[in-house]
Motif scaffolding. Structure first.
Motif, PDB file in Angstrom:
ATOM      1  N   LYS A 220       2.081   1.858  -3.539  1.00 23.24           N
ATOM      2  CA  LYS A 220       1.016   2.368  -4.411  1.00 23.24           C
ATOM      3  C   LYS A 220       0.746   3.849  -4.128  1.00 23.24           C
ATOM      4  CE  LYS A 220      -1.117  -2.128  -5.090  1.00 23.24           C
ATOM      5  NZ  LYS A 220      -0.040  -2.893  -4.457  1.00 23.24           N
TER       6      LYS A 220
ATOM      7  N   TYR B   8      -5.909  -1.428  -7.101  1.00 26.77           N
ATOM      8  CA  TYR B   8      -5.710  -0.130  -6.454  1.00 26.77           C
ATOM      9  C   TYR B   8      -5.885   1.040  -7.428  1.00 26.77           C
ATOM     10  CZ  TYR B   8      -4.383  -1.683  -1.827  1.00 26.77           C
ATOM     11  OH  TYR B   8      -4.423  -2.202  -0.565  1.00 26.77           O
TER      12      TYR B   8
ATOM     13  N   MET C  56       0.832  -1.210   0.000  1.00 27.30           N
ATOM     14  CA  MET C  56       0.000   0.000   0.000  1.00 27.30           C
ATOM     15  C   MET C  56       0.867   1.261   0.000  1.00 27.30           C
ATOM     16  SD  MET C  56      -3.243  -0.912   2.448  1.00 27.30           S
ATOM     17  CE  MET C  56      -2.496  -2.136   3.509  1.00 27.30           C
TER      18      MET C  56
END
Length: 376
Positions: A82, A321, A79
């Motif tokens: 990203k 995502y 995460m």
């Protein structure tokens, strides 16, 4: 012992703390991202992440928790990456991908190559995409078609990539990797096999049937009703039709399209002999230029992966995502490397979109040998 309600209340309190710490962690990750942008540092640092995973694993008390914290921190670091890729996009640090958007393919005077011979399904696909009066010619093989556009004797090639019943055309995936050619369009045509013979021939005359191996398979129910017929595989359905005309033998027939039968002066002895009457083939339009139509909405890529647990899972998360819809995934063995595979993925998007640039940046950093095969 505490009641279930009390235990759940305690879990809720812990979760509230975890959420606060998660947001604090992501804020710090954002600051790390800003530093990397300003100092030209790569987002993905494999060694740093490996060291971090070992560190957090050493701080838990059981083997079950060790595996759990490993998985948790893999997700947290994914995460973080990203978020940092998004920051790169917002900062304009991703730049342009090496493809030029065009308003049309300017195919009016183009030379288009297709595999097979006159009457082939690939010729029908060529005329369906470029028009009946397009300037097209044929070669014998897929490879020769790819060589023709690579060397400049043709501007575009029309090649089969997938059949609704037989599946992917494996050779084409390998050739897309081998040659520096790019997909700029696609078209799908129905595959409607017929049994075609010489004028005046009847089904009772037939002893041998010629066609491409896949076509023979796709008409197996009809052909099995004539078990005394010899089935002979050739390179292409239209080549089979041409052979029947040249041999002038009434005992021979071809499994081919009505179009191929007409081109080669044959008579349709039986139509609609497909096992699956909804059979169709998708063809791709390929060129040697790095271009894409400005209204293109589908992207094809390929890449290889490190031989580590969860590597494909983490790569595919870039589509999630970035809210990109993946429509297809295929794998092919990597030549010369036993039990290693190259993945081919189709997903919705345009190379000018920020989300696409973001996803491709992440995929490129975390995979091996990523190639954009085309936007069409």
């Amino acid at each position: 012992m505490a009641s279930l309600t009390e235990l759940r209340e305690q879990l809720d309190a812990v979760d509230d703390e975890i959420v606060k710490l998660f947001e604090k962690r992501m804020d710090l990750c954002g600051q790390v991202g800003e530093y990397k942008i300003q100092n030209g540092r790569k987002v993905f640092d494999r060694q740093r992440e490996s060291e971090k995973l070992k560190s957090v694993e050493s701080k838990v008390s059981t083997e079950f928790n060790r595996k759990g914290v490993h998985e948790l921190y893999e997700q947290l670091m994914s995460m973080s990456r990203k978020l940092q890729y998004q920051q790169l996009v917002q900062a304009g640090a991703l730049g342009r991908l090496p493809f030029i958007g065009v308003s049309s393919l300017h195919a009016g005077n183009a030379r288009i190559v297709f595999p097979g011979t006159d009457g082939a399904y690939s010729q029908a696909a060529t005329k369906h995409y470029f028009g009946e009066n397009c300037n097209c010619f044929y070669v014998q093989t897929f490879r020769e078609a790819m060589e023709a556009i690579e060397e400049g004797s043709a501007d575009f090639a029309v090649l089969p990539i997938e059949n609704s019943t037989a599946g992917a055309v494996d050779e084409m995936y390998d050739l897309l990797v081998e040659f520096e050619n790019y997909i700029v369009g696609e078209t799908t045509i129905p595959i409607e096999h017929t049994l075609a013979g010489l004028p005046g021939a009847e089904i009772s005359d037939i002893r041998r049937v010629y066609s491409k191996g896949v076509a023979l398979m796709q008409a197996s129910r009809f052909l099995n009703e004539h078990s005394d017929w010899q089935q002979i595989s050739v390179a292409n359905t239209a080549i089979a039709a041409k052979k029947i005309l040249e041999d002038k033998d009434k005992s021979q027939a071809a499994v081919c399209s009505a179009y191929a039968a007409s081109v080669h002066g044959l008579t349709v002895l039986q139509d609609q002999i497909n096992d699956d009457l909804d059979n169709s083939t998708r063809f791709i339009v390929v060129t040697n230029q790095k271009i894409f139509l400005e209204d293109a909405d589908k992207i094809s890529i390929c890449f290889e992966l490190p031989h580590t647990s969860g590597s494909l899972y983490h790569l595919l998360s870039h589509f999630i995502y970035n809210d990109l819809n993946m429509t297809k995934i295929e794998s092919r063995p990597v030549k010369g490397r036993n039990w290693e595979y190259r993945f081919f993925i189709d997903f919705e998007g345009n190379l000018a979109d920020a989300a696409v640039k973001n996803a491709i940046r992440g995929l490129r950093e975390e995979s091996t040998n990523l190639r954009i095969l085309g936007n069409y």
